[in-house]
Design an enzyme around this catalytic site. Sequence first.
Site, PDB file in Angstrom:
ATOM      1  N   LYS A 196      13.862 101.997 123.639  1.00  0.00           N
ATOM      2  CA  LYS A 196      13.063 103.060 122.867  1.00  0.00           C
ATOM      3  C   LYS A 196      12.775 103.280 124.583  1.00  0.00           C
ATOM      4  CE  LYS A 196       8.734 102.866 121.315  1.00  0.00           C
ATOM      5  NZ  LYS A 196       7.864 102.463 119.392  1.00  0.00           N
ATOM      6  N   ASP A 255       2.933 106.777 123.823  1.00  0.00           N
ATOM      7  CA  ASP A 255       2.658 106.322 122.185  1.00  0.00           C
ATOM      8  C   ASP A 255       1.081 106.864 121.815  1.00  0.00           C
ATOM      9  OD1 ASP A 255       2.984 106.078 119.450  1.00  0.00           O
ATOM     10  OD2 ASP A 255       3.820 104.537 119.482  1.00  0.00           O
ATOM     11  N   LYS A 265      -3.349 107.042 116.764  1.00  0.00           N
ATOM     12  CA  LYS A 265      -3.559 104.893 117.515  1.00  0.00           C
ATOM     13  C   LYS A 265      -4.562 104.925 117.450  1.00  0.00           C
ATOM     14  CE  LYS A 265       1.091 103.469 119.366  1.00  0.00           C
ATOM     15  NZ  LYS A 265       0.590 102.827 117.978  1.00  0.00           N
ATOM     16  N   ASP A 273       5.777 101.524 127.111  1.00  0.00           N
ATOM     17  CA  ASP A 273       6.207 102.144 125.072  1.00  0.00           C
ATOM     18  C   ASP A 273       7.758 102.321 125.192  1.00  0.00           C
ATOM     19  OD1 ASP A 273       6.561 101.142 122.176  1.00  0.00           O
ATOM     20  OD2 ASP A 273       5.951 103.390 122.087  1.00  0.00           O
ATOM     21  N   ASP A 320       3.324 107.334 114.000  1.00  0.00           N
ATOM     22  CA  ASP A 320       3.401 106.926 114.461  1.00  0.00           C
ATOM     23  C   ASP A 320       4.363 105.748 114.718  1.00  0.00           C
ATOM     24  OD1 ASP A 320       2.473 104.788 116.765  1.00  0.00           O
ATOM     25  OD2 ASP A 320       0.351 103.817 115.430  1.00  0.00           O
ATOM     26  N   GLU A 352       7.531 105.814 115.088  1.00  0.00           N
ATOM     27  CA  GLU A 352       8.705 106.784 116.548  1.00  0.00           C
ATOM     28  C   GLU A 352       9.239 106.126 117.244  1.00  0.00           C
ATOM     29  OE1 GLU A 352       6.017 105.342 117.812  1.00  0.00           O
ATOM     30  OE2 GLU A 352       6.615 105.820 119.649  1.00  0.00           O
ATOM     31  N   ARG A 365      11.605 104.100 115.903  1.00  0.00           N
ATOM     32  CA  ARG A 365      12.945 104.014 115.167  1.00  0.00           C
ATOM     33  C   ARG A 365      13.593 105.612 114.857  1.00  0.00           C
ATOM     34  NH1 ARG A 365       9.344 101.667 110.376  1.00  0.00           N
ATOM     35  NH2 ARG A 365       8.405 100.926 112.098  1.00  0.00           N
TER      36      ARG A 365
HETATM   37  N1  BES Z   1       5.012 101.485 119.949  1.00  0.00           N
HETATM   38  C1  BES Z   1       4.543 101.145 118.409  1.00  0.00           C
HETATM   39  C2  BES Z   1       4.406  99.598 118.917  1.00  0.00           C
HETATM   40  C3  BES Z   1       3.671  98.279 119.159  1.00  0.00           C
HETATM   41  C4  BES Z   1       2.734  98.379 119.489  1.00  0.00           C
HETATM   42  C5  BES Z   1       4.349  98.289 120.539  1.00  0.00           C
HETATM   43  C6  BES Z   1       1.669  96.780 119.705  1.00  0.00           C
HETATM   44  C7  BES Z   1       3.925  97.124 121.407  1.00  0.00           C
HETATM   45  C8  BES Z   1       2.149  96.593 120.786  1.00  0.00           C
HETATM   46  C9  BES Z   1       5.233 101.391 117.787  1.00  0.00           C
HETATM   47  O1  BES Z   1       5.751 102.831 117.688  1.00  0.00           O
HETATM   48  C10 BES Z   1       4.628 102.050 116.184  1.00  0.00           C
HETATM   49  O2  BES Z   1       2.818 102.231 116.303  1.00  0.00           O
HETATM   50  N2  BES Z   1       4.918 101.176 115.389  1.00  0.00           N
HETATM   51  C11 BES Z   1       3.796 101.166 114.101  1.00  0.00           C
HETATM   52  C12 BES Z   1       4.625 101.682 113.026  1.00  0.00           C
HETATM   53  C13 BES Z   1       4.045 101.446 111.876  1.00  0.00           C
HETATM   54  C14 BES Z   1       3.262 103.173 111.347  1.00  0.00           C
HETATM   55  C15 BES Z   1       4.715 101.813 111.012  1.00  0.00           C
HETATM   56  C16 BES Z   1       3.489  99.432 114.021  1.00  0.00           C
HETATM   57  O3  BES Z   1       3.453  98.838 114.283  1.00  0.00           O
HETATM   58  O4  BES Z   1       2.081  99.744 113.766  1.00  0.00           O
HETATM   59 ZN    ZN Z   2       4.362 104.876 117.506  1.00  0.00          ZN
HETATM   60 ZN    ZN Z   3       6.438 103.297 120.333  1.00  0.00          ZN
END
Ligand code: BES
Ligand code: ZN
Ligand code: ZN
Length: 512
Positions: free
Chosen positions: A260, A265, A272, A283, A342, A344, A346
Amino acid sequence: MKTNIVTTASGKANAYALFYVKKSIQFSNVLSEEAEKQVESVLNGMEDGPFEDLEFLEIDNQPTIFVNAAKERGLSSLDHLRMAAFRLAKKASKRQIPVVSIMLADAAPEQFKSILHGLHYADYKFDAYKSKQKDAFQVTFELVAGEHAAEFKKIADVVAIENKAIVLAKNLINTSSSDLTPAEFVENANTIAKYTPGLSIKVRNMKQLEKEGFMGHVTVGKGSSHEPYMITLSYDGSKSSKKAAKNARTSADHLVFVGKGLTFDTGGLCLKPPKSMPEMISDMSGAATVLAAIQAIATLELPIKVSAVCCLAENAIGNKSVLPGDIFTAKNGKTVMVDNTDAEGRLVLSDGLAEAGLIGATHIVDLATLTGAMVRALGYAVAGFFSNDDDLALKVINCGEACCEKFWSMPLEEEYADALKDHFADLKNTGSDAGAIAAALFLQEFVPENTAWTHWDIAGTAFVSKSWKYTDFGATGFGVQTLIELARRMSGVVCEEAANEDTDGEYVAVEA
Ligand code: BES
Ligand code: ZN
Ligand code: ZN
């Protein structure tokens, strides 16, 4: 830091270093009988723990640093050695000791490797953004290897290559996002491919991605002024390398890494909160890790076919950003509703997995800072991984252990699979409350048929916001070594059973 590997101490050292665990000294067989007695009396005179490093005791009329190789909690004995070497190097540099002799004649190869990694870690600093760069005092370590000197020199060459890869990954991850856009990442990858013999590169830009139906990248990347890219790096060590020629058991496997690579992000329109945003410079850790690992694998000329796919995009807000509720068709034909912009990672990974299938992967490892849920579940010390193949899963655990990287097996729980279903589209990009599992189940929908696959959620382990083991703040380089080790074991250079014996068995001299 400089290292010289010698058979006997040259007499030029300003200090000796000895590693000890509780009251016993390790790797000491080059000491004189008299010195042995002195060491024994020092250790016997110690109170009962907790044991600190003891600095500058006189042994054989030589200032000697006793380094505790069991100081921290929860580490394997190999990781203790890394930490001990790391602390030693930091101390020696701070105290400005020009030459330090480390007594290692009795060390096993894995132990020697760990100590070298620890020394290298101490050398890392990321000061590109500081107005004044401070040079650390350069220490030369004389590694007294006795009869193992020739063997240990070869190990040192391997560690240098691995360390270069770790440093590359960490530098990329620590660089701020305005300086490392997807296009800048491509520049870096092009340079690496150019200077790494045997490594080739294919780059797809927005236009090509759209034309070929890699719509995950297009969907995520279209909101940013920095266009998305997908990179495929390829190395075929199964035919061409010198080592392959020597190795009777050339592997027929094609190991494909998918990373990834969100260079930033913001969360997109599902923005966020400010507090968790600055860390999103990391990220793209998955992409940086797979790039670094394949560079090392090609340099080491491992006799196996390996590819690395970097899925690069910036998740930004713009007037073309994907809207919640939008539906796109992924490369494998499945339709996806973007429930949360968010989630994204996947989406771009669906393209990476498709590309892995197109280039003929037999085994896929994807790495992604994918979910906050994984950070909450396992924290920064352990990565959760998922797999559809028990044999590959066991390899992940074993290779991780050999590299002092902790992995915990997570379930691809089918009971939660229905939560991915959407009213209009085939799938949506959110699912059950078990967020890390939901993300893994989503990815599984895009794994090519009959392919062994493992997904590593490195959201917690890739980047630390406080000092942890041999990382002060920032990128840890997590995963680089385990990927290299996986390629090494799958290539047959290291026999899997023997390797496991080595890490679990006789070589681990003292358990803390
Ligand atoms: N990049 C984030 C995940 C992340 C969180 C990485 C903290 C490093 C530290 C990812 O893209 C994300 O935001 N995931 C969301 C998914 C949700 C909206 C279904 C999450 O985990 O909150
Ligand atoms: Zn995200
Ligand atoms: Zn992300």
